[in-house]
Enzyme design. Structure first.
Site, short mmCIF file in Angstrom:
data_model
loop_
_atom_site.label_atom_id
_atom_site.label_comp_id
_atom_site.label_asym_id
_atom_site.label_seq_id
_atom_site.Cartn_x
_atom_site.Cartn_y
_atom_site.Cartn_z
N GLU A 1 39.51 24.07 33.09
CA GLU A 1 38.67 24.60 34.17
C GLU A 1 37.22 24.18 33.94
O GLU A 1 36.49 24.85 33.20
CB GLU A 1 38.74 26.14 34.18
CG GLU A 1 40.11 26.69 34.49
CD GLU A 1 40.02 28.07 35.13
OE1 GLU A 1 40.52 28.23 36.23
OE2 GLU A 1 39.40 28.96 34.53
N ASN B 1 44.05 34.48 39.53
CA ASN B 1 43.11 35.25 38.72
C ASN B 1 42.23 36.05 39.68
O ASN B 1 41.35 35.49 40.33
CB ASN B 1 42.26 34.28 37.88
CG ASN B 1 41.13 34.98 37.14
OD1 ASN B 1 41.08 36.21 37.07
ND2 ASN B 1 40.21 34.20 36.59
N HIS C 1 38.42 32.36 29.23
CA HIS C 1 37.94 31.96 30.57
C HIS C 1 36.44 31.68 30.50
O HIS C 1 35.72 32.33 29.74
CB HIS C 1 38.24 33.08 31.58
CG HIS C 1 37.94 32.66 32.98
ND1 HIS C 1 36.67 32.67 33.50
CD2 HIS C 1 38.75 32.17 33.95
CE1 HIS C 1 36.73 32.21 34.76
NE2 HIS C 1 37.97 31.91 35.05
N SER D 1 37.98 25.97 42.06
CA SER D 1 37.93 25.71 43.50
C SER D 1 39.22 25.12 44.06
O SER D 1 39.19 24.24 44.92
CB SER D 1 36.72 24.84 43.85
OG SER D 1 35.52 25.51 43.52
N GLY E 1 34.39 28.62 41.26
CA GLY E 1 33.70 29.45 42.25
C GLY E 1 32.61 28.72 43.01
O GLY E 1 31.81 29.35 43.69
N LYS F 1 40.09 38.24 39.05
CA LYS F 1 38.78 38.58 38.47
C LYS F 1 38.46 40.07 38.70
O LYS F 1 39.38 40.89 38.71
CB LYS F 1 37.70 37.66 39.03
CG LYS F 1 38.09 36.17 38.88
CD LYS F 1 36.95 35.23 39.06
CE LYS F 1 37.46 33.81 38.89
NZ LYS F 1 36.41 32.81 38.89
N GLU G 1 34.05 32.49 32.27
CA GLU G 1 33.16 33.65 32.49
C GLU G 1 33.08 34.50 31.22
O GLU G 1 32.05 35.10 30.93
CB GLU G 1 33.65 34.45 33.70
CG GLU G 1 33.30 33.73 35.00
CD GLU G 1 34.32 33.86 36.11
OE1 GLU G 1 35.11 34.82 36.10
OE2 GLU G 1 34.32 32.99 37.01
#
Ligand code: PGA
Length: 259
Positions: free
Chosen positions: A167, A9, A95, A213, A173, A11, A97
């Site tokens: 996730e 991904n 996701h 991560s 991150g 991003k 985010e």
């Protein structure tokens, strides 16, 4: 046996020129990956360029989101046919985010999942709890709610075309990954829900990826878990050598007989 799936991904990283370079470097290392399926999800603007570079390789192309309508007055959004036209086979949906930064709701995510399926895109529905939710013992409740709502109204055949990604928000991150056993516990729980939503066969066939991560050094420890069928990689997927190392290690660990 479920084969391992490794998805990068990217991003909001990469101009077209940078994405081309990264895609070529990944292709040079992973043209025909063995023992694993591999895909990358570049930003929308780089999909066409990356698609051209990956053509003829076994590396799949995915998008990072899609709208639920086929077209319309939705300024700034992207419809599923625009993605399939460029060679996308999968799409990340829900996701963290998108959920936490852009406040996408379960209902919207469910509409995106349905639209993706209608257009032949395989949705990877992402679910995961925040640190606070985990502290309060709500992990299972949260992921179950996100899965049930995200897949609401799907037929068993449609469910069989989906992937899931667990996730945990606190692991994305941050450099603090879930331990393989923490992840495996949630994956096992999700598989139980799949059984309930569809059938035991469905639960055994749907791939559930771990994300948060993932790095070359910890990738194999996830793939070794029987209920973890691959990884969704953010930051570490922007380095071709690191990403190829993750793929190689997951493929090796995932094909080792488990238990
Ligand atoms: P990360 O991101 O690997 O950088 O933690 C994972 C993701 O957001 O899919």
């Amino acid at each position: 046996m479920r084969s391992q799936v490794i998805v990068g991904n990217w991003k909001m990283h990469g101009t077209v020129a940078q994405s081309r370079e990264l895609a070529q470097a990944i292709r040079d290392r992973l043209d025909q990956p063995r023992g694993a399926e591999v895909a990358v999800c570049p930003p929308f603007t780089a999909l066409a360029a990356v698609s051209a570079i990956l053509e003829g390789s076994a590396i799949g192309l995915g998008a990072q989101n899609c709208h639920w309508a086929d077209q319309g007055a939705f300024t700034g959004d992207i419809a599923p046919p625009m993605l399939t036209e460029l060679g996308c086979r999968l799409v990340l949906l829900g996701h963290s985010e998108r959920r936490h930064v852009f406040h996408e709701t379960d209902e919207e995510i469910n509409k995106r999942v349905g639209a993706a399926l209608r257009h032949g895109l395989a949705p990877i529905l992402c679910v995961g709890e925040t640190a606070e939710e985990r502290r309060q013992g709500l992990t299972f409740t949260i992921v179950e709610g996100q899965l049930r709502a995200g897949w609401a109204g799907l037929s068993p055949e449609e469910m069989s075309r989906c992937c899931l990604a667990y996730e945990p928000v606190w692991a994305i991150g941050t450099g603090v990954n879930a331990t393989p056993s923490q992840a495996a516990e949630v994956h096992g729980y999700l598989r139980g829900i799949l059984s309930d939503l569809g059938s035991k066969d469905l639960a055994q066939s749907v791939r559930i990826l771990y994300g948060g991560s993932v790095k070359p050094d910890n990738a194999a420890s996830f793939a070794e878990e029987p209920d973890i069928d691959g990884v969704l990689v953010g930051g570490a997927s922007l380095d071709a050598l690191g990403f190829a190392t993750i793929v190689g290690r997951c493929a090796a660990a995932g094909t080792t007989p488990k238990e």
